[in-house]
Design a protein around this motif. Structure first.
Motif, PDB file in Angstrom:
ATOM      1  N   LEU A   1       0.800  -1.229   0.000  1.00  0.00           N
ATOM      2  CA  LEU A   1       0.000   0.000   0.000  1.00  0.00           C
ATOM      3  C   LEU A   1       0.837   1.285   0.000  1.00  0.00           C
ATOM      4  CD1 LEU A   1      -2.839  -1.116   2.464  1.00  0.00           C
ATOM      5  CD2 LEU A   1      -2.968  -0.958  -0.025  1.00  0.00           C
ATOM      6  N   GLY A   2       2.079   1.177  -0.452  1.00  0.00           N
ATOM      7  CA  GLY A   2       2.968   2.347  -0.482  1.00  0.00           C
ATOM      8  C   GLY A   2       2.386   3.485  -1.297  1.00  0.00           C
ATOM      9  N   LYS A   3       1.869   3.164  -2.490  1.00  0.00           N
ATOM     10  CA  LYS A   3       1.354   4.188  -3.394  1.00  0.00           C
ATOM     11  C   LYS A   3       0.127   4.872  -2.777  1.00  0.00           C
ATOM     12  CE  LYS A   3      -0.378   4.291  -8.118  1.00  0.00           C
ATOM     13  NZ  LYS A   3      -1.760   3.810  -7.918  1.00  0.00           N
ATOM     14  N   GLU A   4      -0.760   4.060  -2.229  1.00  0.00           N
ATOM     15  CA  GLU A   4      -1.980   4.592  -1.605  1.00  0.00           C
ATOM     16  C   GLU A   4      -1.628   5.471  -0.404  1.00  0.00           C
ATOM     17  OE1 GLU A   4      -1.505   1.588  -2.681  1.00  0.00           O
ATOM     18  OE2 GLU A   4      -3.280   0.925  -3.796  1.00  0.00           O
ATOM     19  N   MET A   5      -0.615   5.054   0.349  1.00  0.00           N
ATOM     20  CA  MET A   5      -0.177   5.830   1.517  1.00  0.00           C
ATOM     21  C   MET A   5       0.317   7.206   1.073  1.00  0.00           C
ATOM     22  SD  MET A   5      -0.329   4.415   4.573  1.00  0.00           S
ATOM     23  CE  MET A   5       0.772   5.535   5.390  1.00  0.00           C
ATOM     24  N   ARG A   6       1.147   7.197   0.020  1.00  0.00           N
ATOM     25  CA  ARG A   6       1.710   8.451  -0.480  1.00  0.00           C
ATOM     26  C   ARG A   6       0.584   9.398  -0.909  1.00  0.00           C
ATOM     27  NH1 ARG A   6       6.767   9.717  -2.549  1.00  0.00           N
ATOM     28  NH2 ARG A   6       7.501   7.563  -2.549  1.00  0.00           N
ATOM     29  N   GLU A   7      -0.370   8.863  -1.680  1.00  0.00           N
ATOM     30  CA  GLU A   7      -1.483   9.694  -2.159  1.00  0.00           C
ATOM     31  C   GLU A   7      -2.298  10.266  -1.009  1.00  0.00           C
ATOM     32  OE1 GLU A   7      -3.581   7.150  -4.869  1.00  0.00           O
ATOM     33  OE2 GLU A   7      -1.972   7.349  -6.371  1.00  0.00           O
ATOM     34  N   MET A   8      -2.579   9.401  -0.036  1.00  0.00           N
ATOM     35  CA  MET A   8      -3.383   9.843   1.105  1.00  0.00           C
ATOM     36  C   MET A   8      -2.664  10.977   1.848  1.00  0.00           C
ATOM     37  SD  MET A   8      -3.557   9.586   4.647  1.00  0.00           S
ATOM     38  CE  MET A   8      -2.679   8.133   5.210  1.00  0.00           C
ATOM     39  N   LEU A   9      -1.360  10.800   2.082  1.00  0.00           N
ATOM     40  CA  LEU A   9      -0.609  11.787   2.860  1.00  0.00           C
ATOM     41  C   LEU A   9      -0.470  13.115   2.116  1.00  0.00           C
ATOM     42  CD1 LEU A   9       1.964   9.328   4.397  1.00  0.00           C
ATOM     43  CD2 LEU A   9       0.386  10.759   5.709  1.00  0.00           C
ATOM     44  N   VAL A  10      -0.246  13.047   0.812  1.00  0.00           N
ATOM     45  CA  VAL A  10      -0.158  14.273   0.020  1.00  0.00           C
ATOM     46  C   VAL A  10      -1.511  14.991   0.081  1.00  0.00           C
ATOM     47  CG1 VAL A  10       0.146  15.187  -2.325  1.00  0.00           C
ATOM     48  CG2 VAL A  10       1.751  13.476  -1.427  1.00  0.00           C
ATOM     49  N   GLY A  11      -2.581  14.229  -0.042  1.00  0.00           N
ATOM     50  CA  GLY A  11      -3.935  14.791   0.060  1.00  0.00           C
ATOM     51  C   GLY A  11      -4.187  15.457   1.407  1.00  0.00           C
ATOM     52  N   GLU A  12      -3.574  14.959   2.443  1.00  0.00           N
ATOM     53  CA  GLU A  12      -3.748  15.538   3.788  1.00  0.00           C
ATOM     54  C   GLU A  12      -2.793  16.699   4.036  1.00  0.00           C
ATOM     55  OE1 GLU A  12      -6.027  14.998   6.015  1.00  0.00           O
ATOM     56  OE2 GLU A  12      -6.990  13.270   5.067  1.00  0.00           O
ATOM     57  N   GLY A  13      -1.976  17.026   3.049  1.00  0.00           N
ATOM     58  CA  GLY A  13      -1.091  18.186   3.202  1.00  0.00           C
ATOM     59  C   GLY A  13       0.312  17.854   3.684  1.00  0.00           C
ATOM     60  N   PHE A  14       0.718  16.613   3.559  1.00  0.00           N
ATOM     61  CA  PHE A  14       2.081  16.247   3.944  1.00  0.00           C
ATOM     62  C   PHE A  14       3.003  16.264   2.728  1.00  0.00           C
ATOM     63  CE2 PHE A  14      -0.344  14.849   7.507  1.00  0.00           C
ATOM     64  CZ  PHE A  14       0.508  14.939   8.596  1.00  0.00           C
ATOM     65  N   GLY A  15       4.262  16.506   2.978  1.00  0.00           N
ATOM     66  CA  GLY A  15       5.239  16.514   1.889  1.00  0.00           C
ATOM     67  C   GLY A  15       6.455  15.695   2.259  1.00  0.00           C
ATOM     68  N   GLY A  16       7.407  15.680   1.339  1.00  0.00           N
ATOM     69  CA  GLY A  16       8.667  14.962   1.581  1.00  0.00           C
ATOM     70  C   GLY A  16       8.454  13.496   1.912  1.00  0.00           C
ATOM     71  N   VAL A  17       7.428  12.903   1.280  1.00  0.00           N
ATOM     72  CA  VAL A  17       7.129  11.495   1.607  1.00  0.00           C
ATOM     73  C   VAL A  17       8.242  10.578   1.083  1.00  0.00           C
ATOM     74  CG1 VAL A  17       5.461   9.605   1.371  1.00  0.00           C
ATOM     75  CG2 VAL A  17       4.641  11.979   1.432  1.00  0.00           C
ATOM     76  N   GLU A  18       8.881   9.878   1.994  1.00  0.00           N
ATOM     77  CA  GLU A  18       9.927   8.914   1.602  1.00  0.00           C
ATOM     78  C   GLU A  18       9.476   7.533   2.031  1.00  0.00           C
ATOM     79  OE1 GLU A  18      14.090   9.771   3.004  1.00  0.00           O
ATOM     80  OE2 GLU A  18      13.044  11.511   3.824  1.00  0.00           O
TER      81      GLU A  18
END
Ligand code: GLN
Length: 307
Positions: free
Chosen positions: A272-289
């Motif tokens: 679920l890496g891709k889904e996690m990244r999308e969710m976090l970007v949608g919530e206003g997070f950046g620098g997702v590694e």
């Protein structure tokens, strides 16, 4: 019956269920636990006659292994990040992947701590700053869904200048975590809290970390019998409909409870890496590694609030 005779029976009884090396490993663990023997002492004392009480303990462990009970629950403890942790059926058995998550946090927080300590000592020269300036400079870490306390306690042990808090919904797990903090001589502020129904956390933190339940129902069939039968469902499973429920809830809370430049760390479901990244970007997070574990699977994630 001698130790060697029992060892032969032990192997025979488990051969259908476990690989040979694992059986050997179980026997070593049990001999060390029950007799205090190292591997070498086992072969040295193989013709020793086992007393009735000792034999009973060995047989009890054998029958529990035959029932697929994890060895860590049989002996009641395990090792994580070089420390001993008591475990029982209310706490997940700490996994090596989670040690890698701890390692990742430590590498970056040690650097952070160095910078903050330097800032602090500069401030001490100008003694006129209000005390709150120093308090704000304390590093605070929160572990959500702490279970046996393995993440929180390992971090507290390695970062003695940092204050660590940890929460869990399970009273029984918290009891175990508190015992483990005492065993490892660290202070952790434990709190009972159901994160899915929380509106905010008591403080703002530099680091929020969580290894929440992330195994979907559809993945259950890939799991080993001993995990399914003995480990706590509440620490492992989420519904297929909303597998990111814990992550999304924590991310939303982190928006108000992370300090500026604070970091959010997760252990994640490898699929679920891709889904996690999308969710976090949608919530206003950046620098997702996203970082892979020792098995080459997407397992850890770090991000921060976009400035
Ligand atoms: N990695 C664990 C397992 O596969 C799951 C841990 C979790 O759900 N947080 O058993």
């Amino acid at each position: 019956m001698t130790l060697q005779e029992f060892q032969i029976d032990f192997k025979k009884e488990l051969l259908e269920q476990y690989p040979k090396e694992e059986i050997q490993n179980f026997f070593s663990i049990l001999s060390s636990e029950i007799l205090g023997y190292s591997r070498f002492e086992v072969s040295l004392n193989k013709s020793q006659n086992l007393e009735e009480a000792v034999l009973l303990k060995f047989r009890d462990a054998l029958s529990r292994l035959k029932n697929n009970q994890p060895i860590q629950y049989i002996i009641g403890h395990t090792e994580f990040y070089g420390l001993q942790f008591n475990v029982n059926e209310h706490t997940l058995i700490p996994r090596p992947e989670t040690e890698e998550l701890v390692e990742w946090i430590l590498t970056s927080e040690k650097e952070n701590l160095k910078i903050k300590t330097e800032e602090n000592s500069k401030k001490q020269i100008s003694a006129t700053l209000p005390i709150t300036a120093y308090i704000e400079n304390n590093i605070e870490i929160l572990d959500i869904g702490t279970g046996s306390g393995c993440i929180a306690i390992s971090l507290a042990k390695q970062l003695p200048l940092v204050s660590v808090s940890a929460l869990d919904i399970s009273k029984e797990a918290l009891k175990m975590a508190e015992k483990n903090a005492i065993l490892n001589k660290v202070l952790v502020n434990f709190m009972e809290l159901d994160v899915l129904n929380a509106t905010s956390f008591p403080k703002r933190y530099d680091v929020i970390v969580s290894n929440p339940p992330y195994v979907r129902d559809l993945e259950k069939q890939m799991m080993q019998e001993n995990v399914l039968k003995y480990e706590p469902d509440g620490a492992l499973f989420v519904s297929d409909e909303d597998p990111l429920i814990f992550y999304r809830t924590i991310a939303k809370l982190a928006k108000t409870n992370l300090k500026v430049n604070g970091l959010l760390y997760f252990e994640i479901n490898e699929y679920l890496g891709k889904e996690m990244r999308e969710m976090l970007v949608g919530e206003g997070f950046g620098g997702v590694e996203i970082k892979k574990d020792m098995f080459g699977k997407d397992r850890m994630l770090r991000c921060s609030i976009k400035n």
